[in-house]
Motif scaffolding. Structure first.
Motif, mmCIF file in Angstrom:
data_model
loop_
_atom_site.group_PDB
_atom_site.id
_atom_site.type_symbol
_atom_site.label_atom_id
_atom_site.label_comp_id
_atom_site.label_asym_id
_atom_site.label_seq_id
_atom_site.Cartn_x
_atom_site.Cartn_y
_atom_site.Cartn_z
ATOM 1 N N TYR B 50 27.197 11.756 -41.099
ATOM 2 C CA TYR B 50 26.495 10.697 -41.811
ATOM 3 C C TYR B 50 25.038 11.098 -42.049
ATOM 4 O O TYR B 50 24.409 11.719 -41.172
ATOM 5 N N GLN B 51 24.528 10.714 -43.225
ATOM 6 C CA GLN B 51 23.119 10.937 -43.551
ATOM 7 C C GLN B 51 22.561 9.661 -44.166
ATOM 8 O O GLN B 51 23.116 9.147 -45.138
ATOM 9 N N GLY B 52 21.487 9.155 -43.604
ATOM 10 C CA GLY B 52 20.808 8.017 -44.191
ATOM 11 C C GLY B 52 19.822 8.483 -45.245
ATOM 12 O O GLY B 52 19.228 9.568 -45.111
ATOM 13 N N SER B 53 19.611 7.686 -46.264
ATOM 14 C CA SER B 53 18.766 8.116 -47.372
ATOM 15 C C SER B 53 17.308 8.302 -46.965
ATOM 16 O O SER B 53 16.566 9.033 -47.624
ATOM 17 N N TYR B 54 16.900 7.653 -45.881
ATOM 18 C CA TYR B 54 15.519 7.799 -45.439
ATOM 19 C C TYR B 54 15.360 8.829 -44.320
ATOM 20 O O TYR B 54 14.270 9.037 -43.812
ATOM 21 N N ASP B 55 16.474 9.448 -43.933
ATOM 22 C CA ASP B 55 16.392 10.490 -42.908
ATOM 23 C C ASP B 55 15.771 11.739 -43.507
ATOM 24 O O ASP B 55 16.260 12.247 -44.526
ATOM 25 N N GLU B 56 14.733 12.242 -42.893
ATOM 26 C CA GLU B 56 14.056 13.419 -43.444
ATOM 27 C C GLU B 56 14.754 14.711 -43.059
ATOM 28 O O GLU B 56 14.665 15.710 -43.766
ATOM 29 N N GLN B 57 15.419 14.686 -41.923
ATOM 30 C CA GLN B 57 16.125 15.883 -41.469
ATOM 31 C C GLN B 57 17.574 15.835 -41.917
ATOM 32 O O GLN B 57 18.204 14.775 -41.921
ATOM 33 N N ASN B 58 18.105 16.989 -42.257
ATOM 34 C CA ASN B 58 19.524 17.068 -42.588
ATOM 35 C C ASN B 58 20.360 16.815 -41.340
ATOM 36 O O ASN B 58 20.046 17.321 -40.260
ATOM 37 N N ALA B 59 21.433 16.058 -41.518
ATOM 38 C CA ALA B 59 22.308 15.755 -40.387
ATOM 39 C C ALA B 59 23.153 16.962 -40.008
ATOM 40 O O ALA B 59 23.554 17.752 -40.875
ATOM 41 N N THR B 60 23.393 17.107 -38.714
ATOM 42 C CA THR B 60 24.294 18.156 -38.234
ATOM 43 C C THR B 60 25.188 17.564 -37.155
ATOM 44 O O THR B 60 24.766 16.704 -36.374
ATOM 45 N N GLU B 61 26.445 18.027 -37.144
ATOM 46 C CA GLU B 61 27.423 17.627 -36.127
ATOM 47 C C GLU B 61 28.301 18.829 -35.851
ATOM 48 O O GLU B 61 29.235 19.114 -36.572
ATOM 49 N N GLY B 62 27.958 19.575 -34.814
ATOM 50 C CA GLY B 62 28.751 20.760 -34.481
ATOM 51 C C GLY B 62 28.721 21.771 -35.607
ATOM 52 O O GLY B 62 27.653 22.223 -36.030
ATOM 53 N N ARG B 63 29.894 22.106 -36.135
ATOM 54 C CA ARG B 63 29.984 23.086 -37.216
ATOM 55 C C ARG B 63 29.718 22.485 -38.593
ATOM 56 O O ARG B 63 29.738 23.207 -39.594
ATOM 57 N N TYR B 64 29.479 21.188 -38.647
ATOM 58 C CA TYR B 64 29.234 20.511 -39.912
ATOM 59 C C TYR B 64 27.746 20.224 -40.083
ATOM 60 O O TYR B 64 27.089 19.766 -39.156
ATOM 61 N N SER B 65 27.256 20.484 -41.272
ATOM 62 C CA SER B 65 25.897 20.090 -41.607
ATOM 63 C C SER B 65 25.886 19.538 -43.022
ATOM 64 O O SER B 65 26.702 19.926 -43.866
ATOM 65 N N LEU B 66 24.982 18.617 -43.253
ATOM 66 C CA LEU B 66 24.887 17.975 -44.552
ATOM 67 C C LEU B 66 23.585 18.418 -45.198
ATOM 68 O O LEU B 66 22.506 18.169 -44.650
ATOM 69 N N ASN B 67 23.688 19.074 -46.321
ATOM 70 C CA ASN B 67 22.524 19.550 -47.066
ATOM 71 C C ASN B 67 22.114 18.457 -48.044
ATOM 72 O O ASN B 67 22.660 18.338 -49.136
ATOM 73 N N ARG B 72 17.669 15.639 -56.122
ATOM 74 C CA ARG B 72 18.796 16.098 -56.927
ATOM 75 C C ARG B 72 20.018 15.210 -56.749
ATOM 76 O O ARG B 72 21.056 15.449 -57.370
ATOM 77 N N LYS B 73 19.916 14.220 -55.867
ATOM 78 C CA LYS B 73 21.034 13.320 -55.561
ATOM 79 C C LYS B 73 22.280 14.116 -55.174
ATOM 80 O O LYS B 73 23.376 13.904 -55.720
ATOM 81 N N SER B 74 22.075 15.038 -54.258
ATOM 82 C CA SER B 74 23.223 15.797 -53.775
ATOM 83 C C SER B 74 23.297 15.726 -52.256
ATOM 84 O O SER B 74 22.282 15.600 -51.568
ATOM 85 N N ALA B 75 24.520 15.814 -51.758
ATOM 86 C CA ALA B 75 24.786 15.694 -50.320
ATOM 87 C C ALA B 75 25.929 16.644 -49.979
ATOM 88 O O ALA B 75 27.029 16.220 -49.638
ATOM 89 N N ASN B 76 25.660 17.923 -50.056
ATOM 90 C CA ASN B 76 26.703 18.917 -49.856
ATOM 91 C C ASN B 76 27.038 19.082 -48.379
ATOM 92 O O ASN B 76 26.161 19.041 -47.514
ATOM 93 N N LEU B 77 28.298 19.304 -48.105
ATOM 94 C CA LEU B 77 28.770 19.551 -46.738
ATOM 95 C C LEU B 77 28.920 21.050 -46.533
ATOM 96 O O LEU B 77 29.541 21.724 -47.354
ATOM 97 N N VAL B 78 28.367 21.547 -45.448
ATOM 98 C CA VAL B 78 28.532 22.944 -45.066
ATOM 99 C C VAL B 78 29.354 23.002 -43.791
ATOM 100 O O VAL B 78 29.008 22.359 -42.796
#
Lengths: 113, 115
Positions: B50-67, B72-78
């Motif tokens: 999960y990523q909140g729109s006001y979160d300044e840091q990209n979310a990470t959960e184990g092997r998952y990270s949200l760019n 650019r209105k993008s929320a790519n999953l790595v």
């Protein structure tokens, strides 16, 4: 702890029949949601309950669809006069009070012949 | 209203490599949440991140990270170090930021991890 459970896992019915799909949310979760997922698509919102009341039913496609949650826990989605186009996976989700993240059940696969 | 676009219908990735799944969103809301879910062939939607729109840091959960690139209105999953068990459908979703708001999903991306 137990996750969201849904019964039945599969339901086959004939066009025109009535069906009920049941959802048991995570214990203590006050919010409950129903979604419908057609083949090859993402889920689409149907209805949201906060406690016993339907807070948002804007996704119900027509008046053949109805849902209840009489005691604020288990919910039943009811479909009257089923049509072949109702065939889909019906997903239920729940969330904790004040939290945005929704946790999903395994779904009920409905097939209308 | 919100709209989620996932432009990659399917992807192959080699085991142990990283993969990026694209997601763009369109919303008029000032405050919103972005989610990624995994749906294996069993059908259950599994919450990943999960990523909140006001979160300044990209979310990470184990092997998952949200760019998260807000402009650019993008929320790519790595997904890093892909495993065979990562083979599944992946859905990006958004909601207005408040409890009890419905999720709007994209069309999904199917990932197949090759050994």
């Amino acid at each position: 702890g137990a996750g969201v459970s849904q019964t039945p896992s599969n339901k086959v019915t004939e066009k025109g029949k009535y069906v009920e799909l049941r959802c048991d949310p995570i214990s203590g979760h006050t919010a409950l949601y129903w979604y419908r997922q057609s083949l090859g698509q993402g889920p689409e919102f149907l209805i949201y309950f906060q406690g016993t009341g339907a807070a948002d039913d804007s996704g119900l496609p027509n008046d053949r669809f109805f849902a209840v949650r009489p005691e604020g826990s288990v919910s039943t989605l009811k479909i009257q006069r089923t049509e072949r186009g109702d065939s889909a996976v019906y997903l239920c989700a729940s969330s904790q009070d004040g939290q945005e993240t929704q946790y999903f059940g395994p779904g009920t696969r409905l097939l209308v012949l | 209203a919100q709209k989620i676009t996932q432009t990659q219908p399917g992807m192959f990735v080699q085991e142990k490599e990283a993969v990026t799944l694209d997601c763009t969103y369109d919303t008029s809301d000032q405050s919103y949440g972005l989610f990624w879910y995994k749906q294996p062939s069993s059908g259950e939607m599994i919450f990943l991140i999960y990523q909140g729109s006001y979160d300044e840091q990209n979310a990470t959960e184990g092997r998952y990270s949200l760019n998260f690139q807000k402009a650019r209105k993008s929320a790519n999953l790595v997904i890093s170090a892909s495993q065979l068990g990562d083979s599944a459908m992946y859905f990006c979703a958004a909601s207005r930021s408040a409890a009890g708001n419905k999720l709007t999903f994209g069309g999904g991306t199917r990932v197949l991890v090759k050994p």
